[in-house]
Each structure stands twice: as C-alpha cells, then as structure tokens.
Motif scaffolding. Structure first.
Motif, PDB file in Angstrom:
ATOM      1  N   ALA A  66       0.808  -1.220   0.000  1.00 32.34           N
ATOM      2  CA  ALA A  66       0.000   0.000   0.000  1.00 32.34           C
ATOM      3  C   ALA A  66       0.841   1.270   0.000  1.00 32.34           C
ATOM      4  N   ALA A  67       1.925   1.287   0.778  1.00 35.25           N
ATOM      5  CA  ALA A  67       2.694   2.529   0.924  1.00 35.25           C
ATOM      6  C   ALA A  67       3.229   3.047  -0.408  1.00 35.25           C
ATOM      7  N   PRO A  68       3.910   2.206  -1.222  1.00 36.69           N
ATOM      8  CA  PRO A  68       4.375   2.725  -2.507  1.00 36.69           C
ATOM      9  C   PRO A  68       3.241   3.059  -3.466  1.00 36.69           C
ATOM     10  N   LYS A  69       2.149   2.311  -3.381  1.00 36.09           N
ATOM     11  CA  LYS A  69       1.006   2.580  -4.264  1.00 36.09           C
ATOM     12  C   LYS A  69       0.364   3.922  -3.927  1.00 36.09           C
ATOM     13  N   ALA A  70       0.183   4.168  -2.621  1.00 30.50           N
ATOM     14  CA  ALA A  70      -0.395   5.445  -2.200  1.00 30.50           C
ATOM     15  C   ALA A  70       0.506   6.607  -2.593  1.00 30.50           C
ATOM     16  N   ALA A  71       1.823   6.401  -2.479  1.00 35.31           N
ATOM     17  CA  ALA A  71       2.768   7.458  -2.869  1.00 35.31           C
ATOM     18  C   ALA A  71       2.671   7.739  -4.363  1.00 35.31           C
ATOM     19  N   ALA A  72       2.532   6.671  -5.155  1.00 40.37           N
ATOM     20  CA  ALA A  72       2.452   6.835  -6.610  1.00 40.37           C
ATOM     21  C   ALA A  72       1.151   7.504  -7.043  1.00 40.37           C
ATOM     22  N   CYS A  73       0.142   7.441  -6.181  1.00 44.51           N
ATOM     23  CA  CYS A  73      -1.179   7.999  -6.507  1.00 44.51           C
ATOM     24  C   CYS A  73      -1.524   9.204  -5.635  1.00 44.51           C
ATOM     25  N   SER A  74      -0.504   9.823  -5.060  1.00 44.42           N
ATOM     26  CA  SER A  74      -0.758  10.893  -4.090  1.00 44.42           C
ATOM     27  C   SER A  74      -1.398  12.132  -4.706  1.00 44.42           C
ATOM     28  N   ASP A  75      -1.355  12.231  -6.038  1.00 43.97           N
ATOM     29  CA  ASP A  75      -1.969  13.385  -6.707  1.00 43.97           C
ATOM     30  C   ASP A  75      -3.472  13.191  -6.943  1.00 43.97           C
ATOM     31  N   LEU A  76      -3.992  12.006  -6.614  1.00 40.92           N
ATOM     32  CA  LEU A  76      -5.390  11.700  -6.930  1.00 40.92           C
ATOM     33  C   LEU A  76      -6.310  12.035  -5.749  1.00 40.92           C
ATOM     34  N   PRO A  77      -7.560  12.385  -6.035  1.00 41.90           N
ATOM     35  CA  PRO A  77      -8.504  12.755  -4.960  1.00 41.90           C
ATOM     36  C   PRO A  77      -9.112  11.520  -4.306  1.00 41.90           C
ATOM     37  N   LEU A  78      -8.274  10.758  -3.601  1.00 44.81           N
ATOM     38  CA  LEU A  78      -8.693   9.487  -3.028  1.00 44.81           C
ATOM     39  C   LEU A  78      -8.598   9.492  -1.509  1.00 44.81           C
ATOM     40  N   SER A  79      -9.499   8.750  -0.877  1.00 42.31           N
ATOM     41  CA  SER A  79      -9.368   8.418   0.534  1.00 42.31           C
ATOM     42  C   SER A  79      -8.868   6.977   0.621  1.00 42.31           C
ATOM     43  N   TRP A  80      -7.791   6.785   1.385  1.00 41.94           N
ATOM     44  CA  TRP A  80      -7.185   5.463   1.525  1.00 41.94           C
ATOM     45  C   TRP A  80      -7.629   4.837   2.847  1.00 41.94           C
ATOM     46  N   HIS A  81      -8.112   3.597   2.751  1.00 40.72           N
ATOM     47  CA  HIS A  81      -8.548   2.846   3.919  1.00 40.72           C
ATOM     48  C   HIS A  81      -7.606   1.664   4.113  1.00 40.72           C
ATOM     49  N   PHE A  82      -7.143   1.466   5.335  1.00 37.32           N
ATOM     50  CA  PHE A  82      -6.337   0.281   5.630  1.00 37.32           C
ATOM     51  C   PHE A  82      -7.254  -0.735   6.295  1.00 37.32           C
ATOM     52  N   VAL A  83      -7.344  -1.943   5.709  1.00 40.23           N
ATOM     53  CA  VAL A  83      -8.326  -2.924   6.171  1.00 40.23           C
ATOM     54  C   VAL A  83      -7.703  -4.214   6.686  1.00 40.23           C
ATOM     55  N   GLY A  84      -6.374  -4.332   6.654  1.00 40.46           N
ATOM     56  CA  GLY A  84      -5.737  -5.564   7.102  1.00 40.46           C
ATOM     57  C   GLY A  84      -5.373  -5.536   8.571  1.00 40.46           C
ATOM     58  N   GLN A  85      -5.026  -6.706   9.087  1.00 31.35           N
ATOM     59  CA  GLN A  85      -4.531  -6.760  10.459  1.00 31.35           C
ATOM     60  C   GLN A  85      -3.226  -5.965  10.522  1.00 31.35           C
ATOM     61  N   LEU A  86      -3.142  -5.056  11.476  1.00 31.90           N
ATOM     62  CA  LEU A  86      -2.059  -4.078  11.512  1.00 31.90           C
ATOM     63  C   LEU A  86      -1.148  -4.329  12.709  1.00 31.90           C
ATOM     64  N   GLN A  87       0.123  -4.592  12.405  1.00 27.56           N
ATOM     65  CA  GLN A  87       1.125  -4.742  13.450  1.00 27.56           C
ATOM     66  C   GLN A  87       1.630  -3.355  13.845  1.00 27.56           C
ATOM     67  N   THR A  88       1.996  -3.202  15.106  1.00 26.53           N
ATOM     68  CA  THR A  88       2.386  -1.878  15.586  1.00 26.53           C
ATOM     69  C   THR A  88       3.640  -1.358  14.890  1.00 26.53           C
TER      70      THR A  88
END
Length: 239
Positions: A66-88
């Motif tokens: 997700a991190a590189p994808k969000a960076a590559a799409c940072s110019d787009l009018p998107l809200s990003w949701h994280f839905v996976g189990q998240l380690q600290t």
C-alpha cells in the motif's frame, strides 16, 4: 479507452447496479452506501483508472504494497482505507497515507496510532474491527475485538489525540454462530453500532459486506461496502 479501463468500467457499472438494487430492496437511498474498492495486489495503474472512473475510496491490507502505491497515486482525490490486520511496527508507515484504519482491534494499536498521528500532524479515522466469531472472548480468526470489548475500546479511541472514532467494521465469520449467515452477522453488527452511538453519536460508519455478500450488508444497514474481486477481477496469485 484502453481494454483495462473498459473492463474496470464495465465491472464498476455492474457493482453499482447491485448496490442500487440492494438499496431499493431495503428502502434506502443509494447515497446512503459508499463503495470502497479493495485494490490489494493490483497496481497503481489500476488505482489511477479507478479514480478516472469516479472511485473516491480505495482499500489496502498490506502496508508493504500500500505505501508505494499510495505514494504513486498521491496526486489523486482518493481516501485510503487500511483494512488488514495491523502490526504496531507498521503503524508509522500506515499513518503516512491512510485516512481511515478499519482494523483497530486492541488497546496497544490505539496507543501506537495516536502517537504516530500526533507526530505526523494528522487525524486518522478509526473503525473497530468486530470479531463476531469471538463471542466467548479472544480474537476472531480474522482478527478483531469481541463484542464484549467494543465499548471500552471505543472510549479509548475517542479519547486519544490524533484519532477519530468513525464506527465499526466486520468480516462475515467463516465459523461459529454466524458461519454462512451473513445477513444475521451484519444485523448483529448494526445492533452493536447502535450501542456505540449512544455514547459516540458521530461514530456512525458501518463497514460490512464484500463482493459475495454486499446485498446482505446493505439490507442490514451498512454504510460502506468493500468490494475487490467484483470490480478488479480474480486476484493474481501472490508468490
């Protein structure tokens, strides 16, 4: 228009029709339900096409993708949701791009999210992931807080700097009381949402339902559905 754009446009139209029909059957306005497209395993190019087609909410479940994808799409009018189990140890990275974390399920994660949101100067929306297969204590097989622990965790999120309590999320259980009974599971989630909203009235987001069961989620009252395969196709196998 490219072949891929044609394919995604056609798939989106089918999903949109399903949501519209489900809302009509439930007596709900179409605008009551927000589509989140789950773009995990798919490239940034697909996210860009989806944005061109009017999608405004996308979801990912693995920070390393997700991190590189969000960076590559940072110019787009998107809200990003994280839905996976998240380690600290991934929280700092996720807070850098996620507008909403839908998988908040334990106090330690809330503390880490709050710390990093403050550090980054961001407000991060939080959904509590409810494990409907963990009624008797413990976490569900897909993660999540058992129903008995929701109110305590909700209070913790609501009182944490940098975080906003947005509501609840669940994945239809594969085992236990609700196995194969998606609508009953989602209706139980709505009851839990009502309970949380007595104390936190703004926490009115209910994220439930995916490609196979979005109709049942809409019938139960979900405000957001998370659809991947029905929009993007069968996922490529991960090596």
């Amino acid at each position: 228009m490219t072949d891929r754009k044609h394919e995604l446009a056609a798939n989106l139209a089918k999903v949109e029709q399903r949501i519209t029909d489900a809302c009509a059957a439930a007596g709900r306005p179409r605008q009551d339900v927000t589509l989140i497209v789950v773009t995990k395993t798919y490239p940034a190019d697909d996210v860009r096409i989806l944005s061109e087609l009017g999608v405004r909410h996308v979801a990912e479940n693995r920070d390393q993708d997700a991190a590189p994808k969000a960076a590559a799409c940072s110019d787009l009018p998107l809200s990003w949701h994280f839905v996976g189990q998240l380690q600290t140890n991934k929280v700092r990275s996720v807070v850098g791009y996620a507008d909403v974390v839908q998988s908040v399920d334990r106090a330690r994660l809330v503390t880490a999210l709050s710390k990093e949101a403050v550090r980054a100067g961001r407000e991060v929306g939080c959904l509590l992931q409810v494990a409907l297969d963990a009624e008797e204590g413990g976490r569900g097989e897909r993660g999540g807080v058992p129903p008995a622990g929701i109110e305590e965790l909700a209070d913790l999120v609501a009182g944490s700097e940098g975080l906003r309590l947005d509501g609840l999320m669940t994945v239809a259980p594969l085992s236990g009381e609700y196995a194969g009974r998606q609508q009953a599971a989602f209706e139980h989630l709505m009851d839990l949402s009502t309970r949380v909203r007595r104390t936190h009235p703004a926490a009115n987001m209910v994220s439930a339902g995916m490609s196979a069961d979005l109709e049942q989620a809409v019938a139960a009252g979900a405000t957001h559905v998370r659809v991947g395969t029905a929009v993007l196709g069968v996922r490529p196998r991960l090596g």
